[in-house]
Design a protein around this motif. Sequence first.
Motif, PDB file in Angstrom:
ATOM      1  N   ASP A   1       1.047  -1.206   0.119  1.00 21.01           N
ATOM      2  CA  ASP A   1      -0.225  -0.123  -0.092  1.00 21.01           C
ATOM      3  C   ASP A   1       0.893   1.319   0.033  1.00 21.01           C
ATOM      4  O   ASP A   1       2.157   1.075  -0.009  1.00 21.01           O
ATOM      5  CB  ASP A   1      -1.074   0.107   1.164  1.00 21.01           C
ATOM      6  N   ALA A   2       0.238   2.364   0.015  1.00 15.83           N
ATOM      7  CA  ALA A   2       1.092   3.718  -0.022  1.00 15.83           C
ATOM      8  C   ALA A   2       2.085   3.869   1.011  1.00 15.83           C
ATOM      9  O   ALA A   2       3.342   4.083   0.941  1.00 15.83           O
ATOM     10  CB  ALA A   2       0.231   4.726  -0.097  1.00 15.83           C
ATOM     11  N   GLY A   3       1.564   3.248   2.243  1.00 18.42           N
ATOM     12  CA  GLY A   3       2.744   3.281   3.438  1.00 18.42           C
ATOM     13  C   GLY A   3       3.566   2.294   3.192  1.00 18.42           C
ATOM     14  O   GLY A   3       5.060   2.704   3.577  1.00 18.42           O
ATOM     15  N   ARG A   4       3.616   1.259   2.844  1.00 20.07           N
ATOM     16  CA  ARG A   4       4.692   0.077   2.591  1.00 20.07           C
ATOM     17  C   ARG A   4       5.501   0.623   1.492  1.00 20.07           C
ATOM     18  O   ARG A   4       6.960   0.511   1.287  1.00 20.07           O
ATOM     19  CB  ARG A   4       4.075  -1.135   2.267  1.00 20.07           C
ATOM     20  N   ILE A   5       5.037   1.282   0.310  1.00 19.01           N
ATOM     21  CA  ILE A   5       6.012   1.661  -0.751  1.00 19.01           C
ATOM     22  C   ILE A   5       6.721   2.974  -0.093  1.00 19.01           C
ATOM     23  O   ILE A   5       8.188   2.893  -0.470  1.00 19.01           O
ATOM     24  CB  ILE A   5       5.083   2.488  -1.822  1.00 19.01           C
ATOM     25  N   GLU A   6       6.200   3.787   0.561  1.00 22.25           N
ATOM     26  CA  GLU A   6       7.092   5.030   1.272  1.00 22.25           C
ATOM     27  C   GLU A   6       7.983   4.417   2.238  1.00 22.25           C
ATOM     28  O   GLU A   6       9.217   4.845   2.213  1.00 22.25           O
ATOM     29  CB  GLU A   6       6.021   5.999   1.976  1.00 22.25           C
ATOM     30  N   SER A   7       7.635   3.265   3.003  1.00 22.63           N
ATOM     31  CA  SER A   7       8.639   2.651   3.865  1.00 22.63           C
ATOM     32  C   SER A   7       9.703   1.887   3.124  1.00 22.63           C
ATOM     33  O   SER A   7      10.832   1.778   3.642  1.00 22.63           O
ATOM     34  CB  SER A   7       7.925   1.525   4.855  1.00 22.63           C
ATOM     35  N   THR A   8       9.461   1.497   1.872  1.00 21.63           N
ATOM     36  CA  THR A   8      10.596   0.857   1.010  1.00 21.63           C
ATOM     37  C   THR A   8      11.475   1.935   0.652  1.00 21.63           C
ATOM     38  O   THR A   8      12.777   1.615   0.585  1.00 21.63           O
ATOM     39  CB  THR A   8       9.864   0.237  -0.358  1.00 21.63           C
ATOM     40  N   ALA A   9      10.769   3.030   0.235  1.00 18.62           N
ATOM     41  CA  ALA A   9      11.551   4.316  -0.245  1.00 18.62           C
ATOM     42  C   ALA A   9      12.672   4.838   0.857  1.00 18.62           C
ATOM     43  O   ALA A   9      13.956   5.029   0.630  1.00 18.62           O
ATOM     44  CB  ALA A   9      10.854   5.345  -0.767  1.00 18.62           C
ATOM     45  N   ALA A  10      11.865   4.939   2.180  1.00 23.17           N
ATOM     46  CA  ALA A  10      12.653   5.451   3.234  1.00 23.17           C
ATOM     47  C   ALA A  10      13.884   4.586   3.580  1.00 23.17           C
ATOM     48  O   ALA A  10      14.779   4.605   4.142  1.00 23.17           O
ATOM     49  CB  ALA A  10      11.792   5.601   4.302  1.00 23.17           C
ATOM     50  N   GLY A  11      13.397   3.145   3.501  1.00 22.88           N
ATOM     51  CA  GLY A  11      14.587   2.209   3.922  1.00 22.88           C
ATOM     52  C   GLY A  11      15.822   2.061   3.067  1.00 22.88           C
ATOM     53  O   GLY A  11      16.817   2.116   3.564  1.00 22.88           O
ATOM     54  N   VAL A  12      15.673   2.423   1.709  1.00 23.24           N
ATOM     55  CA  VAL A  12      16.857   2.903   0.738  1.00 23.24           C
ATOM     56  C   VAL A  12      17.492   3.992   1.055  1.00 23.24           C
ATOM     57  O   VAL A  12      18.682   4.053   1.069  1.00 23.24           O
ATOM     58  CB  VAL A  12      16.220   2.884  -0.559  1.00 23.24           C
ATOM     59  N   ALA A  13      16.663   4.791   1.470  1.00 17.56           N
ATOM     60  CA  ALA A  13      17.288   6.403   1.863  1.00 17.56           C
ATOM     61  C   ALA A  13      18.314   6.213   3.440  1.00 17.56           C
ATOM     62  O   ALA A  13      19.314   6.689   3.421  1.00 17.56           O
ATOM     63  CB  ALA A  13      16.316   7.421   2.258  1.00 17.56           C
TER      64      ALA A  13
END
Length: 421
Positions: A79-91
């Motif tokens: 979901d939107a939260g998990r996609i953001e969490s994925t991006a935040a994990g890379v950062a």
Amino acid sequence: MADAETDSTALIADLGRRARDAARVLSGLSSAVKARALDSAAEAIREAAPAIAAANDEDMARARAAGLSSAMLDRLRLDAGRIESTAAGVAAVAGLRDPVGQIIDESRRPNGMILRRVRVPIGVIGIIYESRPNVTADAAALCIKSGNAVILRGGSEAIGSNRAIHAALVAGLEREGVPGDAAQLVPITDRAAVGAMLGAEGMIDLVVPRGGKSLVARVQAEARVPVLAHLDGINHVYVDASADPAMAAAITVNAKMRRTGVCGAMETLLIDRAYPHTAALVKVLGDTGCEVRGDASIRALVPTAKPADAADWDTEYLEAIASVAIVDGVDGAMAHIAAHGSHHTDAVVAENEGVAERFLAGVDSAIVLWNASTQFADGGEFGLGAEIGIATGRLHARGPVALEGLTTYKWIVRGTGQTRP
């Protein structure tokens, strides 16, 4: 079948050659360049969120039609939260300390030579994983930060999501001059591709499987390259007679029910025979919607519990089911864990420090916790950023495998003309 194997072998060989070339480039990049590239990749994932979500919707629809379990669906869902969490994990990985070049130790020999052990990349890492599309980003970020090229082979159920995340990640890397071949996604889901990766001696330096028992067993049985793996997460919480009742209930419920499909979820609850609140603790767990399967002692106290059979003590449910047993103190708990555990994560709830220290020293698992939930078995929670997985073996790396676990070392010797007599 022979044609599929031949084609897969040729494909993996090509990916391996390209990855080896990219690894040489990565080994010469500064920490700052790698960090900028990963920040760019994180931003590219955010920009591609609508495309990633659309691809995941298609994967989810196919998975439901195929009858995947609720636990597998939860792992697949973005979901939107998990996609953001994925991006935040890379950062987050971008901001971690680069292990490459770190001096592990240094000594001066009597002849004046200076010896250093220094961390270096492993080279080319192969990641074979199922269900969780966020692994595409997590694994790539960790490998690139640690100077390794990576070949990613995700499961067929997540192929659309993996492709969307991978395309965004590579676009972000290339914007900062990192070769796209540093993070390659195997474009096919044929099982022969897995076999080709496992036999890719000289092209892949380390294989890391992330998935169910059958995948890990196949990798360990067939691999001709080194493997860094964990098996089941058959994790235990032991509640000692000295445990605070409120704490015991909170930890038990969180360890089982926060997310039932993760490898850090509790599967078996062990309760000291002398604990005075057993029935209440089991009722609290059952009231959350968890199916309780108990031994004879538990069922005598909690008649609504279903009977546990011999297989239950060796089962990683990954859903809202827990087996519960009465044990004779910490020694009984440790004996049960030794017989049925998977060396992953086990916790003790106790106010008695001596009991807790015996448990922490005596349980042979990669992670042991005192008065904390097993759901903390996660690289991010350990301050390591994203993780490749939880390793349960005893060699190279153990527990959450992050940046340091993706490096090896070499000896650097500085002399002043010394020759050996």
